[in-house]
Design a protein around this motif. Sequence first.
Motif, PDB file in Angstrom:
ATOM      1  N   UNK A 202       0.826  -1.218   0.000  1.00 31.15           N
ATOM      2  CA  UNK A 202       0.000   0.000   0.000  1.00 31.15           C
ATOM      3  C   UNK A 202       0.856   1.261   0.000  1.00 31.15           C
ATOM      4  N   UNK A 203       2.135   1.101   0.337  1.00 29.58           N
ATOM      5  CA  UNK A 203       3.034   2.269   0.361  1.00 29.58           C
ATOM      6  C   UNK A 203       3.149   2.940  -1.006  1.00 29.58           C
ATOM      7  N   UNK A 204       2.829   2.235  -2.067  1.00 27.25           N
ATOM      8  CA  UNK A 204       2.967   2.850  -3.399  1.00 27.25           C
ATOM      9  C   UNK A 204       1.753   3.713  -3.752  1.00 27.25           C
TER      10      UNK A 204
ATOM     11  N   UNK B 268       0.446   4.352 -13.455  1.00 24.11           N
ATOM     12  CA  UNK B 268       0.742   4.586 -12.045  1.00 24.11           C
ATOM     13  C   UNK B 268       0.939   6.083 -11.827  1.00 24.11           C
ATOM     14  N   UNK B 269       0.233   6.625 -10.829  1.00 27.34           N
ATOM     15  CA  UNK B 269       0.226   8.080 -10.639  1.00 27.34           C
ATOM     16  C   UNK B 269       1.266   8.555  -9.613  1.00 27.34           C
ATOM     17  N   UNK B 270       2.204   7.676  -9.289  1.00 31.97           N
ATOM     18  CA  UNK B 270       3.373   8.103  -8.520  1.00 31.97           C
ATOM     19  C   UNK B 270       3.109   8.390  -7.056  1.00 31.97           C
ATOM     20  N   UNK B 271       4.134   8.926  -6.413  1.00 30.90           N
ATOM     21  CA  UNK B 271       4.064   9.293  -4.995  1.00 30.90           C
ATOM     22  C   UNK B 271       3.876  10.791  -4.893  1.00 30.90           C
TER      23      UNK B 271
ATOM     24  N   UNK C 151      14.175  11.653  -3.559  1.00 33.65           N
ATOM     25  CA  UNK C 151      12.780  11.295  -3.875  1.00 33.65           C
ATOM     26  C   UNK C 151      12.696  10.320  -5.047  1.00 33.65           C
ATOM     27  N   UNK C 152      13.571  10.475  -6.028  1.00 34.33           N
ATOM     28  CA  UNK C 152      13.455   9.636  -7.232  1.00 34.33           C
ATOM     29  C   UNK C 152      13.894   8.192  -6.984  1.00 34.33           C
ATOM     30  N   UNK C 153      14.748   7.990  -5.965  1.00 41.42           N
ATOM     31  CA  UNK C 153      15.062   6.624  -5.533  1.00 41.42           C
ATOM     32  C   UNK C 153      13.798   5.957  -4.992  1.00 41.42           C
ATOM     33  N   UNK C 154      13.113   6.727  -4.145  1.00 38.51           N
ATOM     34  CA  UNK C 154      11.889   6.222  -3.515  1.00 38.51           C
ATOM     35  C   UNK C 154      10.814   5.972  -4.565  1.00 38.51           C
TER      36      UNK C 154
ATOM     37  N   UNK D  84       8.875   2.607  -5.605  1.00 46.78           N
ATOM     38  CA  UNK D  84       7.409   2.538  -5.590  1.00 46.78           C
ATOM     39  C   UNK D  84       6.879   2.037  -6.933  1.00 46.78           C
ATOM     40  N   UNK D  85       7.566   2.391  -8.019  1.00 43.58           N
ATOM     41  CA  UNK D  85       7.152   1.909  -9.349  1.00 43.58           C
ATOM     42  C   UNK D  85       7.245   0.380  -9.419  1.00 43.58           C
ATOM     43  N   UNK D  86       8.294  -0.151  -8.806  1.00 40.59           N
ATOM     44  CA  UNK D  86       8.449  -1.615  -8.782  1.00 40.59           C
ATOM     45  C   UNK D  86       7.359  -2.240  -7.911  1.00 40.59           C
ATOM     46  N   UNK D  87       7.106  -1.616  -6.751  1.00 43.82           N
ATOM     47  CA  UNK D  87       6.049  -2.116  -5.864  1.00 43.82           C
ATOM     48  C   UNK D  87       4.696  -2.116  -6.574  1.00 43.82           C
ATOM     49  N   UNK D  88       4.432  -1.042  -7.306  1.00 43.08           N
ATOM     50  CA  UNK D  88       3.182  -0.938  -8.075  1.00 43.08           C
ATOM     51  C   UNK D  88       3.026  -2.119  -9.032  1.00 43.08           C
TER      52      UNK D  88
END
Lengths: 360, 360
Positions: free
Chosen positions: B72-74, B220-223, B322-325, B329-333
Motif C-alpha cells: 500500500x506504500x505505493x 501509475x500516478x506516482x508518490x 525522492x526519485x530513488x523512492x 514505488x514503481x516496482x512495488x506498483x
Amino acid sequence: MAQLRDLKDELDIVIPTIRNLDFLEMWRPFFQPYHLIIVQDGDPSNTIGVPEGFDYELYNRNDVNRILGPKASCISFKDSACRCFGFLVSKKKYIFTIDDDCFVAKEPSGKEINALEQHIRNLLTPSTPLFFNTLYDPFANGSDFVRGYPFSLREGRPTAISHGLWLNIPDYDAPTQLVKPRERNTRYADAVMTIPKGTLFPMCGMNLAFDRELIGPAMYFGLMGDGQPIGRYDDMWAGWCAKVICDHLLLGVKTGLPYIWHSKASNPFVNLKKEYKGIYWQEDIIPFFQSIALREECTSVQDCYIELANKVKERLGFIDPYFEKLGDAMVTWIEAWNELNPPPPAQTATLAHPNVAMKN
Amino acid sequence: MAQLRDLKDELDIVIPTIRNLDFLEMWRPFFQPYHLIIVQDGDPSNTIGVPEGFDYELYNRNDVNRILGPKASCISFKDSACRCFGFLVSKKKYIFTIDDDCFVAKEPSGKEINALEQHIRNLLTPSTPLFFNTLYDPFANGSDFVRGYPFSLREGRPTAISHGLWLNIPDYDAPTQLVKPRERNTRYADAVMTIPKGTLFPMCGMNLAFDRELIGPAMYFGLMGDGQPIGRYDDMWAGWCAKVICDHLLLGVKTGLPYIWHSKASNPFVNLKKEYKGIYWQEDIIPFFQSIALREECTSVQDCYIELANKVKERLGFIDPYFEKLGDAMVTWIEAWNELNPPPPAQTATLAHPNVAMKN
C-alpha cells in the motif's frame, strides 16, 4: 494578444494558373493590398486575365526560360509545381501561395475567414516543436501553455511554415476520391498546432504560407507533370524536404487554421494516372525521410538541401532513375536560388547553430 | 462510420474524491449504466455520499491498506494520485477516470456532450502515431486520410489512451493561474488527433480513458501528496511513462475531444506550494524521458515499466533522493498489479513483438 502587423510590403502572394483569375474577385478585400506573383503554366501564348486593381507580375514559360537559362530545367511544366518559380523570383520575406479554385471560407458563425491574416498570425508567433501543448497553439488568443509544459520551452521556436486546411472538397488522393466521391469536409476545427519535431506530414500546396528567409530554398516543388513519371507529389516532396530541414534547424511548422473553401474536385481518373507511381514509391520515400540525419555542419537551408539532394540520389536511385534526375534538379534549384537571391554582402547567410540545448 | 458498441460490461469509471458525489447527478444519463469505482481520499472515517441508483464500489485508505498490505506504500494519500488504486482493482478492459469538479460540457450547438461515448469511440478506433494526418482523426465521421498519407500505415495502431480536454477552467500550472486568473477556455476545437510517436505531452488525469489491458500497468500516478515533496505531477508522471511505453510498443495516444466542463479553479497559492519542485525538476525529467530507449526485449508493459523504474533510479536520483523512492514505488506498483491481475493461465502476457516494419 498584441495586434500583429500586416505584411503589405513583406509578403508576396504566389498563384500558379492556366486560366483567368476571376477567383481573385472574392479575395479582393483581403488580397488587394498585396503584390501578386502569377506563374502561368502551359502554353505561354495564352493570355491570363487578371481582374482590375491588383498589383501583379506574371511569368509564363518563356519568362522562366529567359530568366533561368539552362537552369530552367528544374522548373516543372504543365503542373502546379511551377509555383515554386514564384518563390524564387520573389524578393519578399514571406510567401502565401493559393490555388485558383480556392475561395473564401466561412467560420461556423458565418463570418468570412481572412485566410491571409491567420497565416500571418501563424508565421509571426512562435512554434512549439519540442513538446506537445494539448490546448493547441499557446500563442492564440485566450490560450496558453498547460500545466506540465516545461518552462524552458515556452519561448518556442521561429515559425517557418503555416499549412492551412480546406473546407468542402478535402485533399484526398485518387483512390480515396474514387471510393468516396461525395465526401465533403464540413468539420471546422478551431485549432492551430505545431507538428512535432521528428514527425512528417503531408503538406498540401493549396493554402500555404512560409517564411522565405527561414525556409525558402527548401520549398522546391520537384519535377512533375510534362515529361515526368509522376504528378501531384510536388507539394508532398516540398513538405518532406522542408520538414526534415525545419527539424534539423529547430524551426516550426504549424497546421490547422486558416480554412479556405476548395470549390472543385479534380478528376480522380486523371489523378490516378498522375499519382499511381507516387503511391507505391512513397512507401520507400517516407521511411527514407524518416530516417535522415543531416550533418551538424549543415547550418543553412542551402547546405541542408544539397546534402538532402545527395542522399536522394544515393538512397532513392534504386527505385527509379527518376530520383537521379530529381536529385540533380534539386542542386540546380539551389544554384538558381543563390543566383537570384545572393546573400546581402555585409551579412553571413548562416543561421545560428541549431543544436540549442533544451534545458536551462 | 459503423456504430460502435457501448462498453457497459467492459468499462469502469474511476473517481477519486474527498466529498459527496453530487456531481454525478448531472452525469446520470451517461454514467448510470456503468460501474463506478470510487477511491476515497483522506480521512477514512468520513462518509462519502453517492446519489441513488448508481452501481459502485468504494475504497477508503483502510481498504487500500487491507488489500495491498505493505505494498500500500505505493498508493499516494491526500492526493488525487490515489485514483490509480481504482485502476489496480478494476477487472475491466477499459477505464474512464474523471474528477468530481467536472461537469457535462456543451457543443457550440448547445448539445450536451456525452464524454464517455466519445472516449469509447477514441479507444475503439485505431491511432496514427507514425505519420501526421492534417485532417485530424481519419477514423472520425466524414473524415479520412489525406493525399500523401502512406497506404501501408492506414490500418493504424491500437489506441491505448484517450485524453480529453476541458472547457471553462483550463488546466494551467500555478504560475499561469496567478498571472491569468480570469482566463477561461472557450475554444471548442472539433478535433481528435494522435500524438505522434516520439513526442511527449502533458497528460491531465481530469478527463481520461484508457485500455487497461494494453497500458494499465503504466498508469501509475506516482508518490504525491502527504509526506512527499511534490503534488500535481501525478498525471504528468503517468503520462510521461505511458507515452514512452506506448511509443515502444507502437500503441496510440489520442487527444482532443471530448470536452468536459471544468467548474472551478483550484487555489493557485496552494498549487504553487505543491508544484514548485516539479516545475524545476521537470526541466531534467523531460529530457530524461525524451532520451529513453527501452530494450527490444521489453515486450510487455510490465517489462517496460520495470526497466523504466530502474532508469529513474539510475538517472534521476541525482536530482533528489525522492526519485530513488519513486523508482522503488514503481516496482512495488507492478508487484501489486501482477498480484491483483494475474495473467490468465492458458495465455502468455506478452504482446506481439513491437518492431513491426512500417513498409510493405
